[in-house]
Scaffold this active site. Sequence first.
Site, PDB file in Angstrom:
ATOM      1  N   GLU A 188       0.811  -1.217   0.000  1.00 41.37           N
ATOM      2  CA  GLU A 188       0.000   0.000   0.000  1.00 41.37           C
ATOM      3  C   GLU A 188       0.847   1.271   0.000  1.00 41.37           C
ATOM      4  O   GLU A 188       0.467   2.273  -0.609  1.00 41.37           O
ATOM      5  CB  GLU A 188      -0.916   0.008   1.232  1.00 41.37           C
ATOM      6  CG  GLU A 188      -1.999  -1.058   1.221  1.00 41.37           C
ATOM      7  CD  GLU A 188      -3.104  -0.743   0.231  1.00 41.37           C
ATOM      8  OE1 GLU A 188      -3.486   0.445   0.104  1.00 41.37           O
ATOM      9  OE2 GLU A 188      -3.591  -1.687  -0.434  1.00 41.37           O
ATOM     10  N   ASP A 206      -8.369   5.256  -8.909  1.00 37.44           N
ATOM     11  CA  ASP A 206      -9.099   3.993  -8.977  1.00 37.44           C
ATOM     12  C   ASP A 206     -10.612   4.173  -8.893  1.00 37.44           C
ATOM     13  O   ASP A 206     -11.358   3.213  -8.705  1.00 37.44           O
ATOM     14  CB  ASP A 206      -8.633   3.039  -7.874  1.00 37.44           C
ATOM     15  CG  ASP A 206      -8.913   3.571  -6.477  1.00 37.44           C
ATOM     16  OD1 ASP A 206      -9.331   4.738  -6.352  1.00 37.44           O
ATOM     17  OD2 ASP A 206      -8.701   2.821  -5.496  1.00 37.44           O
ATOM     18  N   THR A 211      -7.548   8.181  -1.273  1.00 36.37           N
ATOM     19  CA  THR A 211      -7.115   7.005  -0.526  1.00 36.37           C
ATOM     20  C   THR A 211      -6.149   7.481   0.543  1.00 36.37           C
ATOM     21  O   THR A 211      -5.215   8.234   0.251  1.00 36.37           O
ATOM     22  CB  THR A 211      -6.414   5.991  -1.455  1.00 36.37           C
ATOM     23  OG1 THR A 211      -7.358   5.491  -2.396  1.00 36.37           O
ATOM     24  CG2 THR A 211      -5.837   4.830  -0.654  1.00 36.37           C
TER      25      THR A 211
END
Length: 398
Positions: A188, A206, A211
């Site tokens: 990540e 995405d 995020t």
Amino acid sequence: MLLVPPAVGLAAAGGADVLISQGRPAVASSAASVSWAGTAAADGDGRTRWTSAAGPGTQWVQIDLGAAQEVHRVHLSWAKVYAKAYRLQISANGSVWTDLFRAERSDGGADDVRGLHGSGRYLRLLATRRSVESGGYSLWEMRAYGPGPSGPVAESGRVPSAAVPAAAADLTAAPKKETALELVASAENSTLDWRSSYGYIEDIGDGRGYTGGLVGFTSGTSDMLGVVAEYARRKPSNGLARYLPALRRVDGTDSHAGLGAGFTRAWKAAAADPVFRRVQEDARDRIYFDPAVRLAKSDGLRALGQFAYYDAAVMHGPEGLREIRDRAAAAARTPGRGGDEIAYLTAFLNARSAEMRTEAAHSDTSRVETAQRVFLRSGNLDLTTPLTWKVYGDDYRS
């Protein structure tokens, strides 16, 4: 029952082999009681036995031979509950295992496996399918034969009869969980220091908006909203609280409306607050880690499988994990339903990789193919360190 690996003659076992396992330290993945610990498998006493804990899935018992030794023959004396399917494996370090022999339809009693070729310090019996629907596995004795050590064999001392090795712990044990968090952080955030990721935030393109944080909470899938709402509940006067209305409006979209640079600055600043850090950790465990591990354990999976489920939940969400799990279970039975753990995890990773390739932002499957798949191929079902892997071209070691 005399068993010989395919295409190997009996002569390969040699006539001068000696018993090399008796009295050596032995440990097991579990024990039904302190009276039936793994040490009994190598104590030379036909009246004592190892019996695993009850329940579905894979269990193992391993013997420390003291030094690297050739193994040519293994004699197994099963008790009433035995393994219909099992593997005999050898390892130099106790984490990377090589199959010496695979049995798919054992009928219990005595299995005399000859014609083996392998060298290592650790010998493991990996029991993968039970002979009965309930209970576990039970073995009177496991005797290994070979030419004997070419040099002095180091005495490592006997393991206490009640001991279950840390290697056998599930993912909730602190060292295992730390390893799992490092593995996720490598994928990540390109680091093993997962604690450095509280302030991470960006739009990775995405379709899920921003995020951020430890496991990639997103503004488009409710979990980032949940984190900020809980932070505001615990500490109302914080710099992120004023963005709650905007987070509610963009939930379910990839929009940044009402957020923007001010929100990302506030997120990064909040990362220095221990309260915000605790909120992230609690959300990670409640939404992703704990449900994934519970599901994996119900499917009879050991630590590697538990991690595979957790990592899938982090990327695809809890529902996405279940969809991948259901596709895998249609291709191979879970250990909880009497299937082979390695075969099932192979199916699960296949299904996971296929799902990742459908998403442009996640089409690089290296977190599966050059990490989890590597551990599976080495027989490391317990996620035992040391581990080496690659993610997105970078090398890691834990």
